[in-house]
Design a protein around this motif. Structure first.
Motif, PDB file in Angstrom:
ATOM      1  N   LEU A   1     -17.832 -22.119  15.508  1.00 13.63           N
ATOM      2  CA  LEU A   1     -18.080 -23.564  15.473  1.00 13.63           C
ATOM      3  C   LEU A   1     -17.682 -24.218  16.790  1.00 13.63           C
ATOM      4  O   LEU A   1     -18.432 -25.045  17.335  1.00 13.63           O
ATOM      5  N   ASN A   2     -16.531 -23.853  17.323  1.00 12.95           N
ATOM      6  CA  ASN A   2     -16.078 -24.412  18.599  1.00 12.95           C
ATOM      7  C   ASN A   2     -17.011 -24.021  19.738  1.00 12.95           C
ATOM      8  O   ASN A   2     -17.335 -24.850  20.598  1.00 12.95           O
ATOM      9  N   LEU A   3     -17.445 -22.759  19.764  1.00 14.40           N
ATOM     10  CA  LEU A   3     -18.364 -22.289  20.804  1.00 14.40           C
ATOM     11  C   LEU A   3     -19.656 -23.102  20.770  1.00 14.40           C
ATOM     12  O   LEU A   3     -20.131 -23.585  21.807  1.00 14.40           O
ATOM     13  N   LEU A   4     -20.231 -23.283  19.593  1.00 16.24           N
ATOM     14  CA  LEU A   4     -21.482 -24.031  19.485  1.00 16.24           C
ATOM     15  C   LEU A   4     -21.289 -25.513  19.786  1.00 16.24           C
ATOM     16  O   LEU A   4     -22.161 -26.156  20.373  1.00 16.24           O
ATOM     17  N   ASP A   5     -20.156 -26.059  19.409  1.00 17.29           N
ATOM     18  CA  ASP A   5     -19.858 -27.461  19.670  1.00 17.29           C
ATOM     19  C   ASP A   5     -19.717 -27.724  21.164  1.00 17.29           C
ATOM     20  O   ASP A   5     -20.117 -28.768  21.665  1.00 17.29           O
ATOM     21  N   GLU A   6     -19.165 -26.760  21.893  1.00 14.23           N
ATOM     22  CA  GLU A   6     -18.892 -26.934  23.323  1.00 14.23           C
ATOM     23  C   GLU A   6     -20.056 -26.510  24.227  1.00 14.23           C
ATOM     24  O   GLU A   6     -20.061 -26.831  25.410  1.00 14.23           O
ATOM     25  N   THR A   7     -21.032 -25.802  23.688  1.00 13.36           N
ATOM     26  CA  THR A   7     -22.143 -25.300  24.493  1.00 13.36           C
ATOM     27  C   THR A   7     -23.316 -26.262  24.396  1.00 13.36           C
ATOM     28  O   THR A   7     -23.736 -26.623  23.298  1.00 13.36           O
TER      29      THR A   7
END
Length: 126
Positions: A10-16
């Motif tokens: 979730l964090n990876l997708l939120d930040e990308t």
């Protein structure tokens, strides 16, 4: 199939800002990759076709809902499901504005147009 992605994903997708979505026409056809935007609302991942129902990746994943998101070297298998309730669709539009409007105001306006709202998809882990 789990109902939600782990916090790291979730964090990876939120930040990308941009990811590839990998889709295919059917089980025997090769995968096709298209750059798209993703947003995280709560603990759920959403995408939408800026071209509406005309978007080829949207047509493919609607017909065959198994696909993958590619973020750098990370491949995230996904299952797409329509997100149709107004509260969710509005929250997804707001998330697109929050994440992208400052850097890309024109494309952001395109992805929150009334005509493309029906292409909102929730992605689940596959």
């Amino acid at each position: 199939m789990s109902d939600s992605f782990d916090l790291e994903t979730l964090n990876l997708l939120d930040e990308t800002e941009e990811v590839y979505i990998e889709t295919s026409r059917d089980a025997d056809s090769p995968e096709h990759r298209t750059i798209i935007w993703t947003v995280v609302v709560g603990n759920e991942v959403f995408v939408r076709s800026v071209r509406g129902r005309k978007g080829s990746w949207y047509q493919r994943i609607s017909a065959h809902p198994e696909g993958a998101l590619l973020v750098g070297d990370t491949r995230i298998p996904v299952h797409a499901a329509a997100a149709t309730d107004d509260v969710t669709v509005d929250a997804v539009s707001e998330a697109f504005r929050d994440k992208y409007e400052e850097a890309w105001p024109g494309p952001t306006a395109g992805i929150v147009r009334f005509e493309v709202l029906p292409t909102t998809l929730k992605l689940l882990p596959a």
